[in-house]
Enzyme design. Sequence first.
Site, PDB file in Angstrom:
ATOM      1  CB  CYS A   7     -15.785   0.278 -27.795  1.00  0.00           C
ATOM      2  SG  CYS A   7     -14.003   0.414 -27.472  1.00  0.00           S
ATOM      3  CG  ASP A  30     -20.773  13.930 -20.316  1.00  0.00           C
ATOM      4  OD1 ASP A  30     -19.625  13.542 -20.049  1.00  0.00           O
ATOM      5  OD2 ASP A  30     -21.791  13.527 -19.707  1.00  0.00           O
ATOM      6  CG  ASN A  87     -12.162  12.540 -14.227  1.00  0.00           C
ATOM      7  OD1 ASN A  87     -11.570  13.382 -13.564  1.00  0.00           O
ATOM      8  ND2 ASN A  87     -13.405  12.720 -14.653  1.00  0.00           N
ATOM      9  N   GLY A  93     -12.726   9.565 -10.004  1.00  0.00           N
ATOM     10  CA  GLY A  93     -14.109   9.352 -10.417  1.00  0.00           C
ATOM     11  C   GLY A  93     -14.254   8.912 -11.863  1.00  0.00           C
ATOM     12  CB  THR A  95     -17.914   6.598 -14.548  1.00  0.00           C
ATOM     13  OG1 THR A  95     -18.011   7.601 -15.556  1.00  0.00           O
ATOM     14  CG2 THR A  95     -18.089   7.228 -13.175  1.00  0.00           C
ATOM     15  CG  HIS A  98     -12.603   4.116 -24.625  1.00  0.00           C
ATOM     16  ND1 HIS A  98     -12.925   3.208 -25.621  1.00  0.00           N
ATOM     17  CD2 HIS A  98     -11.913   5.107 -25.237  1.00  0.00           C
ATOM     18  CE1 HIS A  98     -12.435   3.633 -26.781  1.00  0.00           C
ATOM     19  NE2 HIS A  98     -11.828   4.805 -26.575  1.00  0.00           N
ATOM     20  CG  HIS A 100     -13.392   9.931 -21.464  1.00  0.00           C
ATOM     21  ND1 HIS A 100     -13.266   8.707 -20.853  1.00  0.00           N
ATOM     22  CD2 HIS A 100     -13.993  10.740 -20.562  1.00  0.00           C
ATOM     23  CE1 HIS A 100     -13.779   8.769 -19.643  1.00  0.00           C
ATOM     24  NE2 HIS A 100     -14.221  10.005 -19.438  1.00  0.00           N
TER      25      HIS A 100
HETATM   26  P1  5GP Z   1     -15.508   9.929 -16.499  1.00  0.00           P
HETATM   27  O1  5GP Z   1     -16.303  10.025 -15.233  1.00  0.00           O
HETATM   28  O2  5GP Z   1     -15.169   8.484 -16.820  1.00  0.00           O
HETATM   29  O3  5GP Z   1     -14.328  10.831 -16.589  1.00  0.00           O
HETATM   30  O4  5GP Z   1     -16.468  10.447 -17.630  1.00  0.00           O
HETATM   31  C1  5GP Z   1     -17.421   9.661 -18.258  1.00  0.00           C
HETATM   32  C2  5GP Z   1     -18.430  10.605 -18.859  1.00  0.00           C
HETATM   33  O5  5GP Z   1     -19.147   9.904 -19.848  1.00  0.00           O
HETATM   34  C3  5GP Z   1     -19.447  11.131 -17.833  1.00  0.00           C
HETATM   35  O6  5GP Z   1     -19.384  12.540 -17.793  1.00  0.00           O
HETATM   36  C4  5GP Z   1     -20.772  10.598 -18.351  1.00  0.00           C
HETATM   37  O7  5GP Z   1     -21.821  11.524 -18.198  1.00  0.00           O
HETATM   38  C5  5GP Z   1     -20.479  10.313 -19.823  1.00  0.00           C
HETATM   39  N1  5GP Z   1     -21.250   9.227 -20.377  1.00  0.00           N
HETATM   40  C6  5GP Z   1     -21.437   7.994 -19.824  1.00  0.00           C
HETATM   41  N2  5GP Z   1     -22.179   7.229 -20.635  1.00  0.00           N
HETATM   42  C7  5GP Z   1     -22.479   8.004 -21.729  1.00  0.00           C
HETATM   43  C8  5GP Z   1     -23.238   7.755 -22.914  1.00  0.00           C
HETATM   44  O8  5GP Z   1     -23.792   6.683 -23.143  1.00  0.00           O
HETATM   45  N3  5GP Z   1     -23.329   8.761 -23.804  1.00  0.00           N
HETATM   46  C9  5GP Z   1     -22.720   9.985 -23.598  1.00  0.00           C
HETATM   47  N4  5GP Z   1     -22.878  10.904 -24.545  1.00  0.00           N
HETATM   48  N5  5GP Z   1     -21.995  10.230 -22.486  1.00  0.00           N
HETATM   49  C10 5GP Z   1     -21.878   9.260 -21.561  1.00  0.00           C
HETATM   50 ZN    ZN Z   2     -13.582   1.316 -25.427  1.00  0.00          ZN
END
Ligand code: 5GP
Ligand code: ZN
Length: 114
Positions: A7, A30, A87, A93, A95, A98, A100
């Site tokens: 957000c 990413d 995910n 996993g 993290t 939100h 995506h």
């Molecule tokens: P998840 O693990 O939730 O499926 O993916 C989250 C992704 O967001 C991870 O691959 C992580 O590297 C990426 N990510 C986390 N924080 C940031 C950020 O501040 N900027 C960008 N560009 N990517 C982020």
């Molecule tokens: Zn959000």
Amino acid sequence: MQDCIFCKIINKQIPSNIVYEDEKIISFYDVNPMADIHVLIVPKVHVESINELNESTLESVKYAFSKIPEIAESLGIKDSGYRTIINTGKDAGQTVKHLHIHILGGSKLPEKLV
Ligand code: 5GP
Ligand code: ZN
């Protein structure tokens, strides 16, 4: 959502390397790439995960999916191929809470998903 990092990216409170944006979605690289090309497509509406989708928020995810080919083409990976990942929850996993879509490509990806 005050403490949601995506957000904050959507609201331009923190910077990102944007590859596509319109009124419903944003797509950016990413920060910790897991492939030669690794971008995220993020519906602007805050939904924690697939588990929290309802009919209305599903529309924004459908819209995000409809934009995948265009975004992949702009990245030069539409024809070479790419992997899309969402995910959900702890074991996957997730993290960032939100929803995506990960788009991974740019070279041959590992055949094993896990
Ligand atoms: P998840 O693990 O939730 O499926 O993916 C989250 C992704 O967001 C991870 O691959 C992580 O590297 C990426 N990510 C986390 N924080 C940031 C950020 O501040 N900027 C960008 N560009 N990517 C982020
Ligand atoms: Zn959000």
